[in-house]
Design an enzyme around this catalytic site. Structure first.
Site, mmCIF file in Angstrom:
data_model
loop_
_atom_site.group_PDB
_atom_site.id
_atom_site.type_symbol
_atom_site.label_atom_id
_atom_site.label_comp_id
_atom_site.label_asym_id
_atom_site.label_seq_id
_atom_site.Cartn_x
_atom_site.Cartn_y
_atom_site.Cartn_z
ATOM 1 N N LYS A 71 0.527 -3.351 -9.688
ATOM 2 C CA LYS A 71 -0.543 -3.388 -10.520
ATOM 3 C C LYS A 71 -1.766 -2.755 -9.718
ATOM 4 C CE LYS A 71 -0.703 -7.473 -11.673
ATOM 5 N NZ LYS A 71 0.413 -8.431 -11.068
ATOM 6 N N ARG A 148 -4.716 -13.191 -18.436
ATOM 7 C CA ARG A 148 -3.432 -13.563 -17.795
ATOM 8 C C ARG A 148 -2.884 -14.713 -18.786
ATOM 9 N NH1 ARG A 148 -3.618 -11.961 -12.034
ATOM 10 N NH2 ARG A 148 -1.534 -12.678 -11.194
ATOM 11 N N ARG A 182 5.064 -7.513 1.613
ATOM 12 C CA ARG A 182 3.860 -7.182 1.411
ATOM 13 C C ARG A 182 3.097 -7.385 2.829
ATOM 14 N NH1 ARG A 182 1.292 -7.829 -4.240
ATOM 15 N NH2 ARG A 182 1.627 -9.895 -3.816
ATOM 16 N N ARG A 226 -0.334 -12.506 2.787
ATOM 17 C CA ARG A 226 -1.028 -13.317 1.800
ATOM 18 C C ARG A 226 -0.242 -14.601 2.115
ATOM 19 N NH1 ARG A 226 -1.506 -10.352 -3.980
ATOM 20 N NH2 ARG A 226 -1.154 -12.397 -4.726
ATOM 21 N N ARG A 237 4.949 -17.982 -8.905
ATOM 22 C CA ARG A 237 4.130 -17.091 -9.677
ATOM 23 C C ARG A 237 4.988 -16.295 -10.637
ATOM 24 N NH1 ARG A 237 2.331 -14.377 -4.396
ATOM 25 N NH2 ARG A 237 1.793 -12.568 -5.473
#
Ligand SMILES: Nc1ncnc2c1ncn2[C@@H]1O[C@H](COP(=O)(O)OP(=O)(O)O)[C@@H](O)[C@H]1O
Length: 291
Positions: A71, A148, A182, A226, A237
């Site tokens: 996103k 969300r 990531r 992260r 998540r």
């Protein structure tokens, strides 16, 4: 936008206001909402919609999609192309965490468990971000990671018209691999991904190939991950997304605003196809390709 900010805040605190919104919208270029019950009944807040000299309104788009789907990547590219701000509520939360303000300890606990932070906290962070943008003369937006929850979607619907909601999709094993791969450069803030994804098609799922996006040499020794990108937290998540965020897809599908986009591969393959699906032309790229 200042008014949008005020309206978002008041809408949050007044469910009554939201229920009455549809009755109050009289002009497509403005949205009026009723006063909160403890304000004078004749109070009306109007949200002027910014338009350019030709009378065209800046885009107001939303990006939905599971963690790791990209996103942020695609919203940020589109925001550069269309000249509207990319507002990612995940970034707002991370800025708050980094500020070590009074909220940060409580937020860290929630985020590091893979849970959603309370609606009122997100609304407050988003309102402050919109306020800042308003002082800089920003118009339009691409929202990433908001709304969300159905409650957030209702609040947003109560204060402005969203033109389009882009729902990015990718198979679940690729989502997990992308989150775990990531990396962020602690110095320049650049986003990279060390995952080399090459999954065969199976059980009705299409195969997918996404090459890694490796950092340049000057960033290679400064990469961080992260704190919520561990396998356990990413799985939570994803569970939270299916449970609380998928109903938001249905919310926009029912309003005919949802554009589903299955990512066919990495950025070079997906970006031009996404632009085509959105009927957006990348003139800069066309010109440089033709030169
Ligand atoms: N709209 C929102 N409502 C509630 N919590 C949010 C929202 N946006 C971001 N967050 C919090 O910030 C975290 C990071 O957000 P984001 O970077 O968008 O993550 P993801 O990669 O899971 O899409 C989320 O897991 C959640 O705790």
């Amino acid at each position: 936008m200042a008014t949008l900010n005020r309206v978002i805040r008041s809408a949050y605190y007044s469910p009554f206001t939201i229920r009455r919104l549809s009755d109050l919208v009289s002009d497509p270029a403005s949205i009026r909402i009723a006063s909160t019950p403890n304000q004078s009944p004749c109070t009306r807040i109007t949200l002027p919609v910014s338009r350019d000299a030709l009378g065209t309104r800046s885009v107001q788009w939303v990006f939905l999609g599971c963690p790791g789907v990209g996103k942020g990547t695609y919203a940020s590219r589109l925001s550069n192309l269309l000249g509207v701000p990319h507002i990612a509520t995940g970034d707002l939360v991370r800025d708050e965490l980094a500020s070590s303000g009074p909220l940060s300890k409580k937020l860290a606990e929630i985020v590091n468990k893979g849970q959603l932070v309370p609606d009122e906290v997100i609304i407050d962070l988003l309102s402050k971000r919109l306020e800042k943008g308003q002082t800089k003369g920003e118009t339009g937006f691409i929202l990433d990671g908001f709304p969300r929850t159905i409650r957030q979607a209702e609040i947003l619907e109560g204060v402005t018209d969203i033109d389009m909601v882009i729902n990015l999709k990718l198979r679940e094993d690729a989502l997990l691999a992308k989150c775990l791969g990531r990396r962020i450069c602690s110095q320049c803030g650049g986003n990279f991904n060390v995952a080399a994804i090459d999954f065969k098609g199976e059980n009705g799922q299409p195969g997918i190939c996404m090459p890694p996006l490796l950092p340049p040499p000057q960033c290679a020794s400064k990469l961080i991950t992260r704190t919520d990108d561990t396998e356990e937290v990413v799985k939570e998540r994803l569970r939270v997304y299916h449970d609380q965020c998928e109903p938001v897809e249905d919310f926009y599908r029912a309003r005919g605003k949802l554009l589903e986009f299955n990512l066919p591969g990495g950025i070079p393959e997906s970006w031009p196809k996404l632009l085509r699906a959105l009927h957006v032309e990348d003139l800069d790229n066309k010109q440089s390709a033709a030169a």
